[in-house]
Scaffold this motif. Sequence first.
Motif, PDB file in Angstrom:
ATOM      1  N   MET A   1       0.844  -1.196   0.000  1.00 35.80           N
ATOM      2  CA  MET A   1       0.000   0.000   0.000  1.00 35.80           C
ATOM      3  C   MET A   1       0.883   1.251   0.000  1.00 35.80           C
ATOM      4  SD  MET A   1      -2.864   1.245   2.796  1.00 35.80           S
ATOM      5  CE  MET A   1      -3.941  -0.134   2.446  1.00 35.80           C
ATOM      6  N   LYS A   2       0.571   2.179  -0.885  1.00 39.17           N
ATOM      7  CA  LYS A   2       1.332   3.419  -0.936  1.00 39.17           C
ATOM      8  C   LYS A   2       0.984   4.306   0.261  1.00 39.17           C
ATOM      9  CE  LYS A   2       1.567   3.520  -5.988  1.00 39.17           C
ATOM     10  NZ  LYS A   2       1.206   4.265  -7.215  1.00 39.17           N
ATOM     11  N   SER A   3       1.963   5.061   0.694  1.00 33.99           N
ATOM     12  CA  SER A   3       1.769   5.950   1.832  1.00 33.99           C
ATOM     13  C   SER A   3       2.345   7.310   1.495  1.00 33.99           C
ATOM     14  CB  SER A   3       2.462   5.382   3.075  1.00 33.99           C
ATOM     15  OG  SER A   3       2.282   6.234   4.179  1.00 33.99           O
ATOM     16  N   TYR A   4       1.573   8.365   1.781  1.00 36.60           N
ATOM     17  CA  TYR A   4       2.000   9.719   1.472  1.00 36.60           C
ATOM     18  C   TYR A   4       1.999  10.564   2.746  1.00 36.60           C
ATOM     19  CZ  TYR A   4       0.716   8.089  -3.191  1.00 36.60           C
ATOM     20  OH  TYR A   4       0.606   7.364  -4.342  1.00 36.60           O
ATOM     21  N   ALA A   5       3.055  11.347   2.898  1.00 34.42           N
ATOM     22  CA  ALA A   5       3.161  12.269   4.032  1.00 34.42           C
ATOM     23  C   ALA A   5       2.700  13.647   3.571  1.00 34.42           C
ATOM     24  CB  ALA A   5       4.594  12.322   4.529  1.00 34.42           C
ATOM     25  N   ILE A   6       1.688  14.167   4.242  1.00 31.21           N
ATOM     26  CA  ILE A   6       1.095  15.454   3.877  1.00 31.21           C
ATOM     27  C   ILE A   6       1.304  16.441   5.021  1.00 31.21           C
ATOM     28  CG2 ILE A   6      -0.982  16.661   3.116  1.00 31.21           C
ATOM     29  CD1 ILE A   6      -0.063  14.413   1.230  1.00 31.21           C
ATOM     30  N   ALA A   7       1.831  17.611   4.709  1.00 33.32           N
ATOM     31  CA  ALA A   7       1.942  18.699   5.689  1.00 33.32           C
ATOM     32  C   ALA A   7       0.733  19.604   5.536  1.00 33.32           C
ATOM     33  CB  ALA A   7       3.228  19.484   5.456  1.00 33.32           C
ATOM     34  N   ALA A   8      -0.082  19.686   6.556  1.00 32.66           N
ATOM     35  CA  ALA A   8      -1.252  20.563   6.537  1.00 32.66           C
ATOM     36  C   ALA A   8      -0.912  21.857   7.272  1.00 32.66           C
ATOM     37  CB  ALA A   8      -2.445  19.879   7.191  1.00 32.66           C
ATOM     38  N   ILE A   9      -1.091  22.976   6.579  1.00 30.81           N
ATOM     39  CA  ILE A   9      -0.866  24.294   7.173  1.00 30.81           C
ATOM     40  C   ILE A   9      -2.171  25.074   7.036  1.00 30.81           C
ATOM     41  CG2 ILE A   9       0.575  26.361   7.204  1.00 30.81           C
ATOM     42  CD1 ILE A   9       2.684  24.808   5.631  1.00 30.81           C
ATOM     43  N   PRO A  10      -3.074  24.987   8.013  1.00 28.65           N
ATOM     44  CA  PRO A  10      -4.366  25.674   7.891  1.00 28.65           C
ATOM     45  C   PRO A  10      -4.228  27.183   7.765  1.00 28.65           C
ATOM     46  CG  PRO A  10      -4.443  23.983   9.588  1.00 28.65           C
ATOM     47  CD  PRO A  10      -3.012  24.129   9.191  1.00 28.65           C
ATOM     48  N   GLY A  11      -3.229  27.778   8.440  1.00 31.18           N
ATOM     49  CA  GLY A  11      -3.008  29.206   8.311  1.00 31.18           C
ATOM     50  C   GLY A  11      -4.015  30.036   9.071  1.00 31.18           C
ATOM     51  N   ASP A  12      -4.581  31.031   8.399  1.00 26.21           N
ATOM     52  CA  ASP A  12      -5.386  32.052   9.071  1.00 26.21           C
ATOM     53  C   ASP A  12      -6.860  31.984   8.692  1.00 26.21           C
ATOM     54  OD1 ASP A  12      -2.982  33.039  10.108  1.00 26.21           O
ATOM     55  OD2 ASP A  12      -2.693  34.391   8.400  1.00 26.21           O
ATOM     56  N   GLY A  13      -7.686  32.643   9.502  1.00 23.29           N
ATOM     57  CA  GLY A  13      -9.099  32.812   9.186  1.00 23.29           C
ATOM     58  C   GLY A  13      -9.818  31.502   8.960  1.00 23.29           C
ATOM     59  N   ILE A  14     -10.542  31.418   7.837  1.00 23.64           N
ATOM     60  CA  ILE A  14     -11.310  30.209   7.547  1.00 23.64           C
ATOM     61  C   ILE A  14     -10.430  29.067   7.053  1.00 23.64           C
ATOM     62  CG2 ILE A  14     -13.407  31.517   7.039  1.00 23.64           C
ATOM     63  CD1 ILE A  14     -12.851  30.946   4.034  1.00 23.64           C
ATOM     64  N   GLY A  15      -9.128  29.335   6.925  1.00 21.37           N
ATOM     65  CA  GLY A  15      -8.227  28.277   6.491  1.00 21.37           C
ATOM     66  C   GLY A  15      -8.341  27.035   7.353  1.00 21.37           C
ATOM     67  N   ALA A  16      -8.414  27.238   8.672  1.00 19.87           N
ATOM     68  CA  ALA A  16      -8.510  26.093   9.579  1.00 19.87           C
ATOM     69  C   ALA A  16      -9.787  25.297   9.330  1.00 19.87           C
ATOM     70  CB  ALA A  16      -8.463  26.572  11.031  1.00 19.87           C
ATOM     71  N   GLU A  17     -10.875  25.988   9.019  1.00 22.74           N
ATOM     72  CA  GLU A  17     -12.163  25.318   8.837  1.00 22.74           C
ATOM     73  C   GLU A  17     -12.187  24.498   7.544  1.00 22.74           C
ATOM     74  OE1 GLU A  17     -15.402  28.231   9.540  1.00 22.74           O
ATOM     75  OE2 GLU A  17     -13.810  29.485  10.383  1.00 22.74           O
ATOM     76  N   VAL A  18     -11.698  25.080   6.464  1.00 20.58           N
ATOM     77  CA  VAL A  18     -11.792  24.364   5.181  1.00 20.58           C
ATOM     78  C   VAL A  18     -10.731  23.273   5.068  1.00 20.58           C
ATOM     79  CG1 VAL A  18     -12.886  26.312   4.022  1.00 20.58           C
ATOM     80  CG2 VAL A  18     -10.390  26.071   3.921  1.00 20.58           C
ATOM     81  N   ILE A  19      -9.564  23.491   5.669  1.00 21.73           N
ATOM     82  CA  ILE A  19      -8.535  22.449   5.618  1.00 21.73           C
ATOM     83  C   ILE A  19      -8.943  21.263   6.481  1.00 21.73           C
ATOM     84  CG2 ILE A  19      -6.141  21.879   6.209  1.00 21.73           C
ATOM     85  CD1 ILE A  19      -6.544  23.428   3.565  1.00 21.73           C
ATOM     86  N   GLN A  20      -9.579  21.513   7.620  1.00 22.25           N
ATOM     87  CA  GLN A  20     -10.080  20.402   8.427  1.00 22.25           C
ATOM     88  C   GLN A  20     -11.142  19.624   7.660  1.00 22.25           C
ATOM     89  OE1 GLN A  20      -8.992  19.288  11.639  1.00 22.25           O
ATOM     90  NE2 GLN A  20     -10.144  17.579  10.769  1.00 22.25           N
ATOM     91  N   ALA A  21     -12.028  20.342   6.978  1.00 21.68           N
ATOM     92  CA  ALA A  21     -13.043  19.671   6.158  1.00 21.68           C
ATOM     93  C   ALA A  21     -12.376  18.842   5.068  1.00 21.68           C
ATOM     94  CB  ALA A  21     -13.977  20.712   5.539  1.00 21.68           C
ATOM     95  N   GLY A  22     -11.351  19.414   4.431  1.00 20.76           N
ATOM     96  CA  GLY A  22     -10.651  18.680   3.393  1.00 20.76           C
ATOM     97  C   GLY A  22      -9.949  17.443   3.920  1.00 20.76           C
ATOM     98  N   MET A  23      -9.361  17.543   5.094  1.00 18.24           N
ATOM     99  CA  MET A  23      -8.685  16.382   5.671  1.00 18.24           C
ATOM    100  C   MET A  23      -9.681  15.281   6.011  1.00 18.24           C
ATOM    101  SD  MET A  23      -5.518  17.870   7.971  1.00 18.24           S
ATOM    102  CE  MET A  23      -6.509  18.904   9.052  1.00 18.24           C
ATOM    103  N   ASN A  24     -10.856  15.666   6.498  1.00 12.74           N
ATOM    104  CA  ASN A  24     -11.885  14.660   6.804  1.00 12.74           C
ATOM    105  C   ASN A  24     -12.314  13.909   5.541  1.00 12.74           C
ATOM    106  OD1 ASN A  24     -11.799  15.466   9.475  1.00 12.74           O
ATOM    107  ND2 ASN A  24     -13.639  16.746   9.347  1.00 12.74           N
ATOM    108  N   VAL A  25     -12.478  14.655   4.471  1.00 12.12           N
ATOM    109  CA  VAL A  25     -12.879  14.039   3.200  1.00 12.12           C
ATOM    110  C   VAL A  25     -11.754  13.158   2.654  1.00 12.12           C
ATOM    111  CG1 VAL A  25     -13.354  14.583   0.778  1.00 12.12           C
ATOM    112  CG2 VAL A  25     -14.623  15.760   2.592  1.00 12.12           C
ATOM    113  N   LEU A  26     -10.528  13.627   2.727  1.00 14.93           N
ATOM    114  CA  LEU A  26      -9.398  12.845   2.236  1.00 14.93           C
ATOM    115  C   LEU A  26      -9.234  11.538   3.008  1.00 14.93           C
ATOM    116  CD1 LEU A  26      -6.759  15.645   1.583  1.00 14.93           C
ATOM    117  CD2 LEU A  26      -7.593  14.006  -0.111  1.00 14.93           C
TER     118      LEU A  26
END
Length: 358
Positions: A1-26
């Motif tokens: 199984m392939k494995s990928y290391a992803i660095a998540a940088i939510p940053g500012d404002g709504i960044g935290a909200e949409v990146i968390q949503a994206g991580m949940n979907v991923l």
Amino acid sequence: MKSYAIAAIPGDGIGAEVIQAGMNVLKTLAARDGNFQLHIETFDWGSEYYLANDCMMPADGLEKLKKFDAIYFGSAGDPRVQDHISLWGLRLAICQPLEQYANVRPARLLPGIEGPLKNIGPGDLDWVIVRENTEGEYAGAGGRIHQGFGHEIGLDVAIFTREGTERIQRFALELARSRPAKKLTLVTKSNAQRHGMVMWDDTFAAIREDYPDLTIDKMLVDAMTTRMVLDPTSIDVVVATNLHADILSDLAAALTGSIGIAPTANLNPERQFPSMFEPIHGSAFDIMGKGVANPIGAFWSAVLMLEHLGEKIAATILMEAIERVTSYGNIMPADLGGSATTREITDAMIRLLEGHNI
């Protein structure tokens, strides 16, 4: 199984909200696929970090990022921090040293979304704007002297190198070659900017003959804005400088319904360094914490990330889920005329990916 290391940088404002949503979907997508894993590490860099540490990210931040396969970025910008500090201290501080010179911004009308252009529907507007991402007008060269005096001078110098110009133009030409329409438009402003932009044009003239299978044209940037509104079906791939494509891609996002759906890939095509993927909507502090941020741009950016990682099937599945959600019409965020929350849109995506009806 392939494995990928992803660095998540939510940053500012709504960044935290949409990146968390994206991580949940991923994570849901990876569990469904079963052929790859995502190991996501989140970094708290951004304006809050700056206010506490007087820097947007630590001095060894780039070295930390180099070990990852990709970077998933939210936004940079906070009313408490001057914009040039947040931008140059984080996003550009990543893009330039990691040679993410190809900024790729798809723009198309998704099913169920009506853009502002009359009689233009899905299939009529399907563009990719390729932006030079490390030099040009945002090279960072310049300065200020005699600050506070009447004779103060502020100077920004646009830097165009032959190497940087040719590599982004060839990238765009190869991209155009891979698409059905096989069309490319070079955007310029060489009538007024008679040195760097003339070199931009001359560089293109020297390499375009290598692509006889493409339909190629050239337009001044101001005329291009008019063409995008009045003749959108004539456009396919567009290549432009850092500043020009920055502006044109925001117009493109508006013409596809909302800047909230627009994705970005900041690519290092040679894969010497990790590439970075982000929605283009910015930090949107006016809606931060209200739960109404549109996560579609973050989802679409995740599609681009999966494509870059080589997970083409997973990317297709995720894009199809996005299009199914928008096609229903009753799960739209506020910026697309609906009332769905970030959580409701994310939950709908997850249910689709898990094989349920919504």
